[in-house]
Design a protein around this motif. Structure first.
Motif, short mmCIF file in Angstrom:
data_model
loop_
_atom_site.label_atom_id
_atom_site.label_comp_id
_atom_site.label_asym_id
_atom_site.label_seq_id
_atom_site.Cartn_x
_atom_site.Cartn_y
_atom_site.Cartn_z
N ALA A 12 0.81 -1.21 0.17
CA ALA A 12 -0.01 -0.10 0.06
C ALA A 12 0.76 1.26 -0.14
CB ALA A 12 -1.13 0.04 1.10
N ILE A 13 2.02 1.24 0.49
CA ILE A 13 2.72 2.38 0.71
C ILE A 13 3.98 2.32 -0.42
CG2 ILE A 13 4.30 3.69 2.33
CD1 ILE A 13 3.01 2.04 4.57
N PRO A 14 3.92 3.36 -1.18
CA PRO A 14 5.00 3.15 -2.18
C PRO A 14 6.18 3.70 -1.90
CG PRO A 14 3.68 5.40 -2.35
CD PRO A 14 2.88 4.17 -1.51
N SER A 15 7.37 3.31 -2.43
CA SER A 15 8.97 3.32 -1.74
C SER A 15 8.89 4.76 -1.48
CB SER A 15 9.93 2.80 -2.48
OG SER A 15 9.64 3.25 -3.95
N ASN A 16 8.24 5.84 -2.50
CA ASN A 16 8.61 7.19 -2.17
C ASN A 16 7.51 8.04 -1.93
OD1 ASN A 16 7.42 6.78 -4.54
ND2 ASN A 16 8.83 8.03 -5.84
N GLY A 17 6.42 7.31 -1.60
CA GLY A 17 5.23 8.04 -1.11
C GLY A 17 4.78 8.14 0.08
N VAL A 18 3.66 8.68 0.48
CA VAL A 18 3.13 8.76 1.81
C VAL A 18 1.69 8.13 1.84
CG1 VAL A 18 2.25 10.36 3.47
CG2 VAL A 18 4.20 10.85 2.20
N TYR A 19 1.33 7.37 2.93
CA TYR A 19 -0.09 6.86 3.00
C TYR A 19 -0.72 7.34 4.22
CZ TYR A 19 -3.16 2.72 3.59
OH TYR A 19 -4.62 2.08 3.50
N VAL A 20 -1.74 7.91 3.96
CA VAL A 20 -2.55 8.68 5.35
C VAL A 20 -3.98 8.06 5.56
CG1 VAL A 20 -3.14 10.87 6.21
CG2 VAL A 20 -1.30 10.69 4.62
N ILE A 21 -4.32 7.95 6.67
CA ILE A 21 -5.63 7.37 6.82
C ILE A 21 -6.09 7.93 8.40
CG2 ILE A 21 -5.29 5.00 6.31
CD1 ILE A 21 -4.90 4.11 8.90
N ARG A 22 -7.25 8.04 8.44
CA ARG A 22 -8.15 8.67 9.45
C ARG A 22 -8.78 7.52 10.06
NH1 ARG A 22 -10.70 12.97 7.56
NH2 ARG A 22 -9.52 14.48 8.67
N VAL A 23 -8.36 7.69 11.54
CA VAL A 23 -9.09 6.34 12.57
C VAL A 23 -10.13 7.05 13.37
CG1 VAL A 23 -8.57 4.60 14.27
CG2 VAL A 23 -6.70 5.33 12.53
N ASP A 24 -11.49 6.51 13.56
CA ASP A 24 -12.22 6.66 14.26
C ASP A 24 -12.02 6.18 15.74
OD1 ASP A 24 -14.76 6.74 15.84
OD2 ASP A 24 -15.95 7.37 14.23
N LEU A 25 -11.53 6.76 16.74
CA LEU A 25 -11.30 6.09 17.71
C LEU A 25 -12.44 5.51 18.69
CD1 LEU A 25 -8.54 8.85 19.14
CD2 LEU A 25 -8.05 6.75 17.82
N LEU A 26 -13.43 6.01 18.44
CA LEU A 26 -14.86 5.45 18.91
C LEU A 26 -15.36 4.16 18.52
CD1 LEU A 26 -16.51 8.89 19.90
CD2 LEU A 26 -15.00 7.60 21.25
N LEU A 27 -15.29 4.35 17.37
CA LEU A 27 -15.84 3.02 16.33
C LEU A 27 -15.02 1.98 16.01
CD1 LEU A 27 -18.66 5.37 14.08
CD2 LEU A 27 -18.79 3.90 16.46
N ASP A 28 -13.56 2.49 16.26
CA ASP A 28 -12.51 1.52 15.64
C ASP A 28 -12.69 1.29 14.21
OD1 ASP A 28 -10.35 -0.10 15.87
OD2 ASP A 28 -11.41 -1.92 16.72
N ARG A 29 -12.97 2.35 13.39
CA ARG A 29 -12.99 2.30 12.12
C ARG A 29 -11.84 3.33 11.49
NH1 ARG A 29 -15.54 -2.60 11.08
NH2 ARG A 29 -15.95 -1.62 8.92
N TYR A 30 -11.72 2.89 9.97
CA TYR A 30 -10.71 4.07 9.47
C TYR A 30 -11.19 4.50 7.89
CZ TYR A 30 -8.75 0.28 6.92
OH TYR A 30 -8.49 -0.75 6.18
N SER A 31 -10.72 5.35 7.32
CA SER A 31 -10.78 5.82 6.03
C SER A 31 -9.36 6.05 5.52
CB SER A 31 -11.89 6.73 5.74
OG SER A 31 -11.54 7.96 6.62
N VAL A 32 -9.26 5.79 4.26
CA VAL A 32 -7.98 6.32 3.68
C VAL A 32 -8.26 7.78 2.96
CG1 VAL A 32 -6.40 5.62 1.73
CG2 VAL A 32 -7.62 3.97 3.22
N LEU A 33 -7.28 8.67 3.49
CA LEU A 33 -7.03 9.88 2.81
C LEU A 33 -6.42 9.96 1.80
CD1 LEU A 33 -7.22 11.92 6.37
CD2 LEU A 33 -9.09 11.17 4.71
N LYS A 34 -5.13 9.22 2.01
CA LYS A 34 -3.99 9.27 0.79
C LYS A 34 -3.49 7.92 0.52
CE LYS A 34 -0.15 11.68 -0.85
NZ LYS A 34 0.87 12.80 -1.02
N SER A 35 -3.25 7.51 -0.57
CA SER A 35 -2.76 6.14 -0.89
C SER A 35 -2.19 6.21 -2.52
CB SER A 35 -3.79 5.02 -0.54
OG SER A 35 -3.01 3.72 -0.92
N ASP A 36 -1.41 5.30 -2.91
CA ASP A 36 -1.12 4.93 -4.21
C ASP A 36 -2.31 4.29 -4.87
OD1 ASP A 36 -0.65 2.74 -2.72
OD2 ASP A 36 0.57 2.04 -4.43
#
Length: 419
Positions: A12-36
């Motif tokens: 998921a994380i490219p060798s020269n890139g950034v991977y960003v997610i937001r985690v809902d700390l109450l529901l224990d779920r997440y969404s991807v904000l930036k990915s290759d």
């Protein structure tokens, strides 16, 4: 999670890139904000469950697995806003199909306290370029990479010129190195955040002249456990200077600061819980002081306060004892206190402990027109491979006064009868 999901997560994380997610700390779920493109996307499992499977897939280097698992626990992420830090950071090695690469993970708490952003970046190439520019030996580069996995500040110090570079500050790898005199970096990045009780010792041990002397004497490393301001609190920090002994390369030192607060407090807590039971049985005691014989740190608890509201003091035990002796102990009892309570004596006594339990008693007077008597019971107890040292204190002034009164009556008794 299927095998193909692991593969997506692994790549998921490219060798020269950034991977960003937001985690809902109450529901224990997440969404991807930036990915290759084609990278790993959220599944039906919770964030915690997917991370557990990700770790089990072998995507993290075996030596970094435990730290990665602890760092990404939901409870740990929730603690970020409480600790008052802008971001929690972790450097670890990630397995890729081609090689093992260094990654940086940041946990950035959001204002609502109910979510956090996780930013993951591949820093392998950047870190390699930085270390090559530093001109360090391959061994020195390996040392810094290994330290980066557990340290938040890393410096390289040229002992000949006195110049130093900040490789990593507050968990962030510096992409551009700016050299500055080591003494200047100490003042701007370290000294002001050290607890005042440790500032003199830090300067004494890690000044440029002290580092040069340590290297010339053949030392492999120099260490200090101290307290460091993080947010509004002080945390235990281990400072270690590593010396290069290769005479064919430039003379340098790698100095790293590592947060060891959780480990130190856990060790103190285990000992304190054991002794709190003894304090309940011996309700006459007023204070409990736990001494860590390895680090030289202490934790003193006022047992007269309700549980959970105790007045707790922590710091360097040798400094604490010196302060007590110089300000509270009656001059006639100073030698007695030093003989029983000095850190050297505690360590020697613990090393010679033949059984599982032993006590020593220190009785002294406090200064004043009407001296108060204090009794300290130093308790040595064996716990697995180490010896715990706890000091229980109580005011015994009334007992001493009663003893003196009985003694006077005994001495004057025959005279009174004859009269």
């Amino acid at each position: 999670m299927e095998h193909r999901d692991h593969e997506k997560m692994l790549n998921a994380i490219p060798s020269n890139g950034v991977y960003v997610i937001r985690v809902d700390l109450l529901l224990d779920r997440y969404s991807v904000l930036k990915s290759d493109l084609g990278g790993w996307q959220p599944g039906e499992d919770s964030f915690s469950h997917q991370l557990d499977r990700f770790i089990q897939s072998g995507a993290i280097h075996p030596e970094d697995t435990r730290r990665f698992a602890a760092f990404t626990k939901l409870e740990r992420i929730r603690s970020a806003p409480i600790e008052g830090q802008k971001a929690l950071t972790l450097i670890y090695r990630r397995q890729t199909p081609d090689a093992c690469r260094w990654n940086l993970m940041e946990v950035i708490p959001e204002r609502n306290g109910a979510s956090a952003v996780l930013r993951i970046k591949d820093i392998h190439d950047m870190l390699r370029e930085i270390l090559e520019r530093e001109g360090l030996t391959a061994r020195g580069q390996d040392l810094i990479r290994s330290l980066g996995a557990g340290s938040f500040n890393i410096y390289t110090i040229d002992l000949r010129s006195g110049q130093a570079d900040s490789i990593q500050v507050d968990g962030q790898i510096r992409e551009e190195l700016v050299s500055a005199p080591w003494d200047e970096l100490v003042h701007t990045q370290i000294e002001e955040r050290l607890h005042e009780a440790y500032q003199h010792e830090f300067k004494s041990r890690f000044s440029l002249s002290s580092l040069r002397q340590a290297k010339e004497s053949g030392q492999q490393k120099s260490e200090l456990l101290c307290q460091w301001r993080s947010g509004g609190n002080y945390r235990y920090v281990s400072v270690t200077a590593y010396f290069s002994q290769d005479q064919n390369t430039k003379s340098y030192t790698v100095l790293a600061l590592q947060d060891v607060d959780d480990h130190v407090r856990l060790e103190l807590a285990h000992t304190q819980r054991d002794m709190e039971m003894a304090a309940i049985l011996r309700s006459r005691f007023r204070t409990l002081t736990t001494v860590d014989l390895v680090s030289g740190q202490y934790q003193k608890t006022d047992l007269t306060q309700p549980a959970g509201a105790e007045n707790i003091l922590t710091g360097d035990y040798a400094l604490y004892l010196q302060n007590i002796i110089s300000t509270l102990v009656h001059p006639d009892d100073v030698d007695t206190c030093r003989a029983v309570l000095s850190l050297d004596h505690l360590r020697e006594k613990a090393a010679d402990l033949s059984g599982d339990y032993e006590e020593e008693v220190c009785l002294y007077r406090q200064r004043g027109e009407t001296p108060l008597w204090v009794e300290l019971r130093v308790i040595y107890s064996r716990q697995r491979s180490r010896v715990a040292v706890n000091i229980l204190g109580q005011d015994v002034t009334r007992e001493k006064q009663r003893e003196e009164s009985r003694s006077r009556r005994w001495r004057t008794g025959p005279t009174s009868s004859a009269a």
